[in-house]
Design a protein around this motif. Structure first.
Motif, PDB file in Angstrom:
ATOM      1  N   ARG A  30       6.968  13.097  27.270  1.00  0.00           N
ATOM      2  CA  ARG A  30       7.234  14.532  27.100  1.00  0.00           C
ATOM      3  C   ARG A  30       5.963  15.330  26.831  1.00  0.00           C
ATOM      4  O   ARG A  30       5.769  16.397  27.398  1.00  0.00           O
ATOM      5  N   CYS A  31       5.071  14.841  25.952  1.00  0.00           N
ATOM      6  CA  CYS A  31       3.878  15.629  25.603  1.00  0.00           C
ATOM      7  C   CYS A  31       2.563  14.955  25.983  1.00  0.00           C
ATOM      8  O   CYS A  31       1.510  15.558  25.884  1.00  0.00           O
ATOM      9  N   ALA A  52       9.720  13.800  19.486  1.00  0.00           N
ATOM     10  CA  ALA A  52      10.773  13.413  20.420  1.00  0.00           C
ATOM     11  C   ALA A  52      11.092  11.940  20.210  1.00  0.00           C
ATOM     12  O   ALA A  52      10.257  11.168  19.754  1.00  0.00           O
TER      13      ALA A  52
END
Length: 168
Positions: free
Chosen positions: A107-108, A144
């Motif tokens: 995600r990041c 997350a």
């Protein structure tokens, strides 16, 4: 600045200079015994030279030097040349297989990812040993979590497998 090695090579100022010293009092001979090994580390090689030995302790000093060399060999260094009082070691290979690569958060992109695991007590070795790594992961950067969070490191352009999972 430059200096000469034991085999008369002129080399640049080292990245690391360290003296390994072992000194003890030999009660049976009523004298102090000193052994010193000079380690000079360059980007591509290291030189280990026995610089001080108390008379009569040459064999012990050679074993001391060999022990330091053994530690460097365990780190991946290789013996290029050796003499009675020195060793020239080649640096460990860089990471051609990508083994230093890390999984990242899908995600990041952060490498601050963790996974839960299970350890079991090994009675024979009297220590905890890793038994299983659970599929879920958590990113400490973006907070997350999930089973699909990890993106394994790519090695030579191909995706790698991690604990039975493949990259998304």
């Amino acid at each position: 600045m430059t200096y000469k090695t034991a085999d008369k090579q002129v080399v640049p100022e080292p990245m690391l200079r360290h003296i390994h010293c072992d000194s003890f009092f030999e009660t049976s001979e009523d004298r102090q015994v000193t052994l010193e090994v000079l380690e000079i580390r360059q980007p591509t090689f290291t030189t280990l030279t026995l610089t001080e030995v108390t008379d009569g302790y040459e064999v012990f000093a050679a074993e001391y030097l060999t022990g330091i060399v053994a530690m460097r060999l365990a780190e991946g260094w290789t013996i290029v040349s050796a003499g009675e009082r020195h060793y020239h070691l080649g640096s460990p290979p860089s990471d051609p297989d990508g083994s230093d690569a890390e999984p990242v958060c899908s995600r990041c992109g952060s490498t601050k990812v963790v996974r839960d695991a299970c350890a079991r007590w090994d009675k024979a070795n009297r220590r905890w040993v890793l038994a299983d790594v659970h599929p879920g992961a958590f990113c400490e950067a973006c907070e997350a979590d999930g089973d699909d969070l990890l993106q394994p490191p790519a090695i030579d352009g191909a995706s790698a497998e991690t604990c039975g999972e493949t990259a998304p």
